[in-house]
Design a protein around this motif. Structure first.
Motif, PDB file in Angstrom:
ATOM      1  N   ILE A 482       0.793  -1.232   0.033  1.00  0.00           N
ATOM      2  CA  ILE A 482       0.110  -0.202  -0.096  1.00  0.00           C
ATOM      3  C   ILE A 482       0.787   1.239  -0.286  1.00  0.00           C
ATOM      4  N   LYS A 483       0.451   2.293  -0.629  1.00  0.00           N
ATOM      5  CA  LYS A 483       1.271   3.568  -0.788  1.00  0.00           C
ATOM      6  C   LYS A 483       0.402   4.612  -0.603  1.00  0.00           C
ATOM      7  N   LYS A 517       6.167  11.486 -11.078  1.00  0.00           N
ATOM      8  CA  LYS A 517       7.065  10.939 -10.078  1.00  0.00           C
ATOM      9  C   LYS A 517       6.734   9.806  -9.788  1.00  0.00           C
ATOM     10  N   CYS A 518       7.702   8.767  -9.623  1.00  0.00           N
ATOM     11  CA  CYS A 518       7.535   7.359  -9.123  1.00  0.00           C
ATOM     12  C   CYS A 518       7.433   7.357  -7.561  1.00  0.00           C
ATOM     13  N   VAL A 519       6.709   6.685  -7.057  1.00  0.00           N
ATOM     14  CA  VAL A 519       6.794   6.631  -5.471  1.00  0.00           C
ATOM     15  C   VAL A 519       6.656   4.832  -5.068  1.00  0.00           C
ATOM     16  N   CYS A 520       7.200   4.628  -4.074  1.00  0.00           N
ATOM     17  CA  CYS A 520       7.307   3.384  -3.634  1.00  0.00           C
ATOM     18  C   CYS A 520       6.388   3.033  -2.394  1.00  0.00           C
ATOM     19  N   PRO A 521       5.965   1.626  -2.425  1.00  0.00           N
ATOM     20  CA  PRO A 521       5.272   1.340  -1.136  1.00  0.00           C
ATOM     21  C   PRO A 521       5.927   1.606   0.114  1.00  0.00           C
ATOM     22  N   ASP A 522       5.480   1.815   1.288  1.00  0.00           N
ATOM     23  CA  ASP A 522       6.132   1.926   2.354  1.00  0.00           C
ATOM     24  C   ASP A 522       6.979   0.614   2.657  1.00  0.00           C
ATOM     25  N   GLY A 523       8.335   1.288   2.984  1.00  0.00           N
ATOM     26  CA  GLY A 523       9.310  -0.122   3.461  1.00  0.00           C
ATOM     27  C   GLY A 523      10.104  -0.003   2.223  1.00  0.00           C
ATOM     28  N   LEU A 524       9.825   0.388   1.135  1.00  0.00           N
ATOM     29  CA  LEU A 524      10.725   0.421  -0.234  1.00  0.00           C
ATOM     30  C   LEU A 524      11.172   1.761  -0.514  1.00  0.00           C
ATOM     31  N   ALA A 525      12.458   2.009  -1.486  1.00  0.00           N
ATOM     32  CA  ALA A 525      12.762   3.234  -1.928  1.00  0.00           C
ATOM     33  C   ALA A 525      13.258   3.070  -3.231  1.00  0.00           C
ATOM     34  N   LEU A 526      13.186   4.392  -3.961  1.00  0.00           N
ATOM     35  CA  LEU A 526      13.469   4.414  -5.308  1.00  0.00           C
ATOM     36  C   LEU A 526      14.744   4.117  -5.631  1.00  0.00           C
ATOM     37  N   GLY A 527      15.329   3.244  -6.604  1.00  0.00           N
ATOM     38  CA  GLY A 527      16.623   3.027  -7.009  1.00  0.00           C
ATOM     39  C   GLY A 527      17.034   4.158  -7.821  1.00  0.00           C
ATOM     40  N   GLU A 528      18.633   3.755  -8.249  1.00  0.00           N
ATOM     41  CA  GLU A 528      19.156   4.807  -9.190  1.00  0.00           C
ATOM     42  C   GLU A 528      18.524   5.203 -10.530  1.00  0.00           C
ATOM     43  N   ASP A 529      17.685   4.377 -10.939  1.00  0.00           N
ATOM     44  CA  ASP A 529      16.904   4.495 -12.116  1.00  0.00           C
ATOM     45  C   ASP A 529      15.764   5.567 -11.995  1.00  0.00           C
ATOM     46  N   MET A 530      15.416   5.737 -10.665  1.00  0.00           N
ATOM     47  CA  MET A 530      14.355   6.697 -10.186  1.00  0.00           C
ATOM     48  C   MET A 530      13.030   6.230 -10.603  1.00  0.00           C
ATOM     49  N   LYS A 531      12.884   4.786 -10.968  1.00  0.00           N
ATOM     50  CA  LYS A 531      11.764   4.143 -11.425  1.00  0.00           C
ATOM     51  C   LYS A 531      11.468   2.906 -10.541  1.00  0.00           C
ATOM     52  N   THR A 532      12.379   2.152 -10.446  1.00  0.00           N
ATOM     53  CA  THR A 532      12.354   1.073  -9.548  1.00  0.00           C
ATOM     54  C   THR A 532      12.384   1.012  -8.190  1.00  0.00           C
ATOM     55  N   CYS A 533      11.394   0.140  -7.506  1.00  0.00           N
ATOM     56  CA  CYS A 533      11.359   0.468  -6.130  1.00  0.00           C
ATOM     57  C   CYS A 533      12.282  -0.849  -5.403  1.00  0.00           C
ATOM     58  N   GLU A 534      12.900  -0.623  -4.553  1.00  0.00           N
ATOM     59  CA  GLU A 534      13.785  -1.881  -3.944  1.00  0.00           C
ATOM     60  C   GLU A 534      13.827  -1.656  -2.495  1.00  0.00           C
TER      61      GLU A 534
END
Length: 534
Positions: A482-483, A517-534
């Motif tokens: 959930i985000k 703007k890409c956003v991630c679910p709680d507990g994940l953060a954007l990677g270097e490509d600013m698109k993928t949540c890691e």
């Protein structure tokens, strides 16, 4: 008017080889297919037997023949002894009538009571009318479409003009007067031609001269049968010839014509006449046997049932095939409106035409949420069915089409946001809670992001005493993560798109320009490509 000679009922058929027809010599390639109760024969227009095939034709079936001179085949309705069994189209080479083959039976269409049969050689489709309903089918009957239906409950006749894309028919409304009607080959444009009909007994069309020919008894005696000609616009109605019939009660007659050359089988079922449309002169081609040039004489012929002219003129080279570039996915029927060639696309029963493609037609349902249950309403029948019970104060409902006839239903009640699978005619299966209700959060509404297949909802923080603390949240359909995409006061809104993001994307204004703007679910953060949540 020419009065044709009445001959004894026991006299059998002979198409005299030595007699010159009153209608004049036939053009090269023209011949006649005649069907009797004992077989089918191919004859030239001077009366010589070209080919003969013994075959039993059931007395109760309608006997109709279609020819395809371009590939040299003829097809006819072949019924079984059991009237409950569907008939088939049986085909053979015109020249020899041997090596027959049966076409597949059309699904859910009975050929036993056929009124007319024709073949569209350009698109390789069958056009036929059976039980007063006209259809178009592919050559192998694997694709069929209903085109038009006629009313009435007494005599009905139909005749196709494939080159000019028309269907003519004689029909009634209940027990009302007979009407001569014409409609386009695709079933549209029905109109009535102004002509008088009394006791019609046969119908044929001449695609070359564009005239309709009708066997009728306008004299009122019921035994004087005349041949009438009328133009395609219903004008110039005139009688061509007449004959006194002994067996008018049977109404077993057949007529066909091409370029003013008329062949008619009379009600005594032993006489075939060739009649000239220009002056009404006629010649009966009758004797006790059918004589042949290369075949032995046919000493006995059972009752005649139908005839059909074989002629290249029924398939003119100059006819434009408007279906060629129409792009229809299923069946295409060529049309000719006010002299302009066109085409109509058709879909099979149960499918809708969208642009040029066919899509399965789905019944229309409304899913209604009550306080404690979900109900499905069939909008066509208005039937209401309970599909899920035992719920607790439902306040909102959303759905997503997951398959051909499968839907995901999402509902909001005191337990939170739940989901379940549903198909029309069934109940909701596998119900489960996707977003549980929280003690300090109040979910206000739920919606579906169809494009990105996300669940979207708005919730309010009930611990905030002053103002409205609202949040927009998104999650996949299973609620795996959930985000919170927006927290706001008032009515500001976020527009959610994917924009290449692995999870969520929020539209924002940067320097007064919209950007994602890409956003991630709680507990994940954007990677270097600013698109993928890691």
């Amino acid at each position: 008017m020419a009065l044709l000679t009445v001959l004894p009922a026991l006299l059998l058929l002979l198409l005299l080889s030595g007699a010159a027809s009153a209608a004049g010599p036939a053009p090269e390639g023209r011949s006649v297919i005649a069907v009797s109760q004992s077989g089918i024969m191919h004859l030239d227009t001077s009366g010589e037997l070209i080919a003969w095939r013994p075959e039993v034709f059931q007395w109760w079936q309608d006997w109709h023949v279609a020819t395809n001179p371009r590939n040299g085949t003829v097809c006819w309705v072949h019924a079984h002894e059991d009237q409950n069994e569907n008939a088939v189209l049986r085909c053979a080479p015109i020249a020899s009538l041997n090596d027959t083959w049966d076409l597949p039976q059309p699904p859910e269409i009975r050929l036993n009571l056929m009124d007319a049969l024709a073949y569209d050689w350009l698109n390789e489709n069958w056009h036929f009318t059976t039980s007063r309903v006209s259809y178009v089918c592919s050559y192998l009957f694997d694709q069929c479409v209903k085109l038009a239906e006629a009313g009435g409950n007494v005599r009905f006749y139909a005749a196709y003009d494939i080159p000019n894309r028309l269907l003519f028919r004689i029909a009634t409304e209940e027990f009302g007067p007979y009407k001569l009607q014409v409609l386009n080959l695709d079933g549209t444009g029905l109109r009535e031609l102004p002509t008088s009909l009394t006791y019609p007994a046969g119908l044929a069309v001449d695609p070359v001269q564009k005239c309709v020919y009708i066997l009728d008894s306008r004299g009122g005696s019921g035994i004087d049968v005349e041949i009438y000609q009328v133009n395609y616009d219903g004008e110039n109605d005139r009688m061509i010839a007449a004959r006194n019939e002994r067996f008018a009660a049977d109404y077993v007659r057949s007529i066909d014509v091409i370029d003013g050359d008329i062949f008619v089988m009379w009600d005594d079922q032993t006489t075939v006449s060739r009649v000239s449309a220009s002056d009404g002169t006629a010649k009966d081609l009758v004797a006790s046997a059918v004589r042949g040039q290369t075949l032995p004489a046919l000493a006995k012929v059972e009752k005649l049932l139908a005839l059909r002219i074989v002629s290249p003129e029924t398939q003119p080279q100059q006819v434009q095939n408007s279906c060629e570039d129409a792009g229809c996915q299923h069946l295409c029927v060529p049309t000719a409106l006010n002299g302009t060639a066109g085409a109509t696309c058709f879909c099979p029963e149960g499918e809708d035409l969208v642009v040029l493609a066919c899509y399965k037609k789905h019944p229309a349902y409304a899913v209604v949420a009550g306080a404690e249950s979900l109900q499905a309403v069939d909008l066509e029948t208005e039937q209401v069915t309970e599909i899920l019970s035992g719920l607790n104060n439902i306040t909102d409902l959303a759905f997503f089409r997951a398959g051909d006839e499968e839907y995901l239903l999402f509902w909001l009640d005191a337990s939170g946001i739940s989901r379940g699978s549903w198909s029309p005619g069934a109940v909701v299966s596998s119900p489960s809670i996707v977003v549980p209700a929280a003690e300090n959060k109040h979910i206000l509404s739920v919606a579906i992001d169809w494009e990105h297949q996300n669940l979207v909802w708005m919730e309010r923080d009930v611990t905030v005493k002053y103002g409205k603390s609202l949040a927009v949240k998104i999650a996949p359909f299973d609620g795996a993560y959930i985000k919170t995409v927006a927290e706001q006061y008032g009515d500001n809104q976020s527009n959610i798109i994917r924009n290449g993001c692995s999870h969520f994307c929020v539209n924002m204004l940067v320097d007064y320009r919209p950007t994602g703007k890409c956003v991630c679910p709680d507990g994940l953060a954007l990677g270097e490509d600013m698109k993928t949540c890691e």
